[in-house]
Design a protein around this motif. Structure first.
Motif, PDB file in Angstrom:
ATOM      1  N   GLU A  15       0.815  -1.216   0.000  1.00  0.00           N
ATOM      2  CA  GLU A  15       0.000   0.000   0.000  1.00  0.00           C
ATOM      3  C   GLU A  15       0.848   1.265   0.000  1.00  0.00           C
ATOM      4  O   GLU A  15       0.433   2.297   0.517  1.00  0.00           O
ATOM      5  CB  GLU A  15      -0.959   0.008   1.202  1.00  0.00           C
ATOM      6  CG  GLU A  15      -1.958  -1.135   1.258  1.00  0.00           C
ATOM      7  CD  GLU A  15      -3.093  -1.003   0.237  1.00  0.00           C
ATOM      8  OE1 GLU A  15      -3.025  -0.125  -0.640  1.00  0.00           O
ATOM      9  OE2 GLU A  15      -4.052  -1.802   0.321  1.00  0.00           O
ATOM     10  N   ASP A  50       1.403  -6.847   5.965  1.00  0.00           N
ATOM     11  CA  ASP A  50       1.177  -8.261   5.650  1.00  0.00           C
ATOM     12  C   ASP A  50       2.147  -8.729   4.549  1.00  0.00           C
ATOM     13  O   ASP A  50       1.738  -9.065   3.447  1.00  0.00           O
ATOM     14  CB  ASP A  50      -0.290  -8.420   5.196  1.00  0.00           C
ATOM     15  CG  ASP A  50      -0.652  -9.871   4.945  1.00  0.00           C
ATOM     16  OD1 ASP A  50       0.069 -10.754   5.418  1.00  0.00           O
ATOM     17  OD2 ASP A  50      -1.669 -10.107   4.262  1.00  0.00           O
ATOM     18  N   GLY A  80      -2.263 -13.036   4.192  1.00  0.00           N
ATOM     19  CA  GLY A  80      -3.625 -12.765   3.721  1.00  0.00           C
ATOM     20  C   GLY A  80      -4.349 -11.793   4.634  1.00  0.00           C
ATOM     21  O   GLY A  80      -4.063 -11.710   5.834  1.00  0.00           O
ATOM     22  N   LYS A 214      -6.126  -5.495  -4.021  1.00  0.00           N
ATOM     23  CA  LYS A 214      -5.287  -6.657  -3.676  1.00  0.00           C
ATOM     24  C   LYS A 214      -6.153  -7.910  -3.659  1.00  0.00           C
ATOM     25  O   LYS A 214      -5.769  -8.952  -3.165  1.00  0.00           O
ATOM     26  CB  LYS A 214      -4.638  -6.447  -2.304  1.00  0.00           C
ATOM     27  CG  LYS A 214      -3.349  -5.623  -2.256  1.00  0.00           C
ATOM     28  CD  LYS A 214      -3.469  -4.305  -2.882  1.00  0.00           C
ATOM     29  CE  LYS A 214      -2.203  -3.506  -2.973  1.00  0.00           C
ATOM     30  NZ  LYS A 214      -2.516  -2.127  -3.377  1.00  0.00           N
ATOM     31  N   LYS A 219      -8.336 -14.529  -5.869  1.00  0.00           N
ATOM     32  CA  LYS A 219      -8.336 -14.454  -4.412  1.00  0.00           C
ATOM     33  C   LYS A 219      -9.766 -14.410  -3.867  1.00  0.00           C
ATOM     34  O   LYS A 219     -10.065 -14.982  -2.823  1.00  0.00           O
ATOM     35  CB  LYS A 219      -7.587 -13.198  -3.952  1.00  0.00           C
ATOM     36  CG  LYS A 219      -6.147 -13.460  -3.574  1.00  0.00           C
ATOM     37  CD  LYS A 219      -5.634 -12.298  -2.739  1.00  0.00           C
ATOM     38  CE  LYS A 219      -4.120 -12.333  -2.649  1.00  0.00           C
ATOM     39  NZ  LYS A 219      -3.574 -11.125  -2.018  1.00  0.00           N
TER      40      LYS A 219
HETATM   41  N1  UDP Z   1      -4.677  -6.931   2.280  1.00  0.00           N
HETATM   42  C1  UDP Z   1      -3.812  -7.623   3.125  1.00  0.00           C
HETATM   43  N2  UDP Z   1      -3.259  -8.788   2.687  1.00  0.00           N
HETATM   44  C2  UDP Z   1      -3.539  -9.323   1.451  1.00  0.00           C
HETATM   45  C3  UDP Z   1      -4.468  -8.629   0.618  1.00  0.00           C
HETATM   46  C4  UDP Z   1      -5.017  -7.444   1.070  1.00  0.00           C
HETATM   47  O1  UDP Z   1      -3.538  -7.182   4.239  1.00  0.00           O
HETATM   48  O2  UDP Z   1      -3.000 -10.375   1.122  1.00  0.00           O
HETATM   49  C5  UDP Z   1      -5.279  -5.662   2.758  1.00  0.00           C
HETATM   50  C6  UDP Z   1      -5.119  -4.471   1.828  1.00  0.00           C
HETATM   51  O3  UDP Z   1      -3.900  -3.801   2.036  1.00  0.00           O
HETATM   52  C7  UDP Z   1      -6.318  -3.617   2.200  1.00  0.00           C
HETATM   53  C8  UDP Z   1      -7.371  -4.649   2.582  1.00  0.00           C
HETATM   54  O4  UDP Z   1      -6.672  -5.867   2.839  1.00  0.00           O
HETATM   55  O5  UDP Z   1      -6.057  -2.812   3.351  1.00  0.00           O
HETATM   56  C9  UDP Z   1      -8.413  -4.864   1.485  1.00  0.00           C
HETATM   57  O6  UDP Z   1      -7.813  -5.036   0.228  1.00  0.00           O
HETATM   58  P1  UDP Z   1      -8.325  -4.270  -1.076  1.00  0.00           P
HETATM   59  O7  UDP Z   1      -8.699  -2.884  -0.738  1.00  0.00           O
HETATM   60  O8  UDP Z   1      -7.281  -4.436  -2.138  1.00  0.00           O
HETATM   61  O9  UDP Z   1      -9.609  -5.128  -1.454  1.00  0.00           O
HETATM   62  P2  UDP Z   1     -10.946  -4.600  -2.179  1.00  0.00           P
HETATM   63  O10 UDP Z   1     -11.379  -3.380  -1.456  1.00  0.00           O
HETATM   64  O11 UDP Z   1     -10.554  -4.321  -3.582  1.00  0.00           O
HETATM   65  O12 UDP Z   1     -11.901  -5.755  -2.034  1.00  0.00           O
END
Ligand code: UDP
Ligand code: MG
Length: 318
Positions: A15, A50, A80, A214, A219
């Motif tokens: 991030e 992470d 994760g 992410k 996933k």
């Molecule tokens: N994240 C994490 N580990 C991972 C994948 C995601 O800690 O392996 C965190 C990421 O940094 C974010 C949160 O989980 O703070 C949600 O991810 P993201 O915003 O990419 O997901 P979306 O909102 O697109 O579903």
């Protein structure tokens, strides 16, 4: 009730583009809450790295050096989202009164935190953030996400519709969460399973300002599959129904074969043997595969591996 000491838990994976801006926004917001006497002065933010492969940890370290109201946790690798979240919560257990988990991209509107704290003060031990509006999501994300919740609910998985991992937890709930030792963590199902007084706040999901998701489709599918197999026996029951269905087909094939025989139409009979054989061996395979899926889960749980391993922690007073 005293003014609560709050911890914001933010999982971070690659991030670097957004972290500094997220930090500034959270800091300003927490300060405004402190000034309104809604939260204790000792409330903090905890960033969990992470296993990022970019400069995320470097940025967290810098923030921690300048601000002792920020806790930084570095996991030894990428575990994760769910595990990173649990790490941030459990490593700070009993140090705060309540905890709010929020994504690093702040797509979940921080303004909803006000409402969460209000419900908390009114006695709720769990407050779920629920997305009332997904217009900022792409149609693909919207459809897959909504299908995910509907599918989960139809299979009896206890999720809250359109609630992701933006939620408030009381320390008491966190203590109970610590007793769940499963490796296949599906927080969206476990928290409702724990119980206690709960409430919801609604908010509009915002757009990600920088960086990219992410959570690619692969996933998301793994995540959904984990949730289903960790909470629902529906797939196994579906196999049973499929088996019954197959049995009925087998019966009608039997009637057909016997009738043909008595009417004297039987030739070599090759097709009528090979076709059902192929069909039934195929369905057997599906059944075995599904049973294997659950056995795999049992295997993982029996091993009881740690869910995360901490490399180090900064600025945490214990
Ligand atoms: N994240 C994490 N580990 C991972 C994948 C995601 O800690 O392996 C965190 C990421 O940094 C974010 C949160 O989980 O703070 C949600 O991810 P993201 O915003 O990419 O997901 P979306 O909102 O697109 O579903
Ligand atoms: Mg996001």
């Amino acid at each position: 009730m005293n003014i609560p000491k709050l911890l914001l838990v933010v999982p971070c994976y690659n991030e670097q583009e957004i972290l500094n801006s997220t930090y500034s926004k959270l800091k300003v917001y927490l300060q405004s809450l402190r000034e309104k006497s809604v939260i204790d002065n000792d409330s903090k933010i905890c960033f969990v790295n992470d296993g990022s492969r970019d400069k995320t940890w470097h940025i967290i370290e810098q923030i921690c050096t300048n601000d002792n109201q920020v806790i930084g946790i570095k996991l030894s690798r990428n575990f994760g989202h769910q595990s990173a979240l649990v790490a941030g919560l459990l490593e700070n257990k009993d140090l705060f009164d309540c905890y709010i988990s929020i994504d690093a991209d702040l797509q979940d509107d921080i303004q909803a935190i006000d409402g969460m704290l209000e419900k908390y003060m009114n006695g709720s031990k769990v407050v779920y953030g629920v997305r009332s509006d997904r217009t900022t999501d792409s149609w693909f994300k919207r459809i897959t996400a909504e299908t995910f919740y509907k599918l989960m609910l139809s299979m009896g998985v206890p999720v809250v519709y359109n609630h992701a991992d933006f939620r408030l937890l009381d320390n008491q709930v966190l203590r109970e969460l610590a007793n769940f030792n499963e490796v296949n963590l599906f927080l969206r199902g476990i928290i409702p399973t724990i119980g206690f007084e709960s409430d919801k706040v609604y908010y509009k999901r915002l757009e990600r300002e920088a960086g990219e998701t992410k959570y690619p489709l692969k996933k998301m599918l793994i995540f959904a599959w984990n949730g289903i197999t960790a909470f629902s026996t529906f797939p196994m029951r579906a196999v049973l129904w499929f088996g019954i269905f197959n049995f009925l087909i087998a019966l009608s094939i039997g009637v057909y074969v016997l009738t043909s025989k008595f009417l004297g139409y039987t030739v070599e009979g090759w097709t009528s043997i090979v076709l059902p054989m192929a069909f039934f061996s195929g369905s057997d395979m599906i059944a075995i595969g599904l049973i294997g899926e659950y056995m795999g889960k049992i295997y993982e749980e029996v091993k009881g591996r740690p869910r995360y391993i901490i490399d180090r922690i900064e600025n945490q007073e214990k």
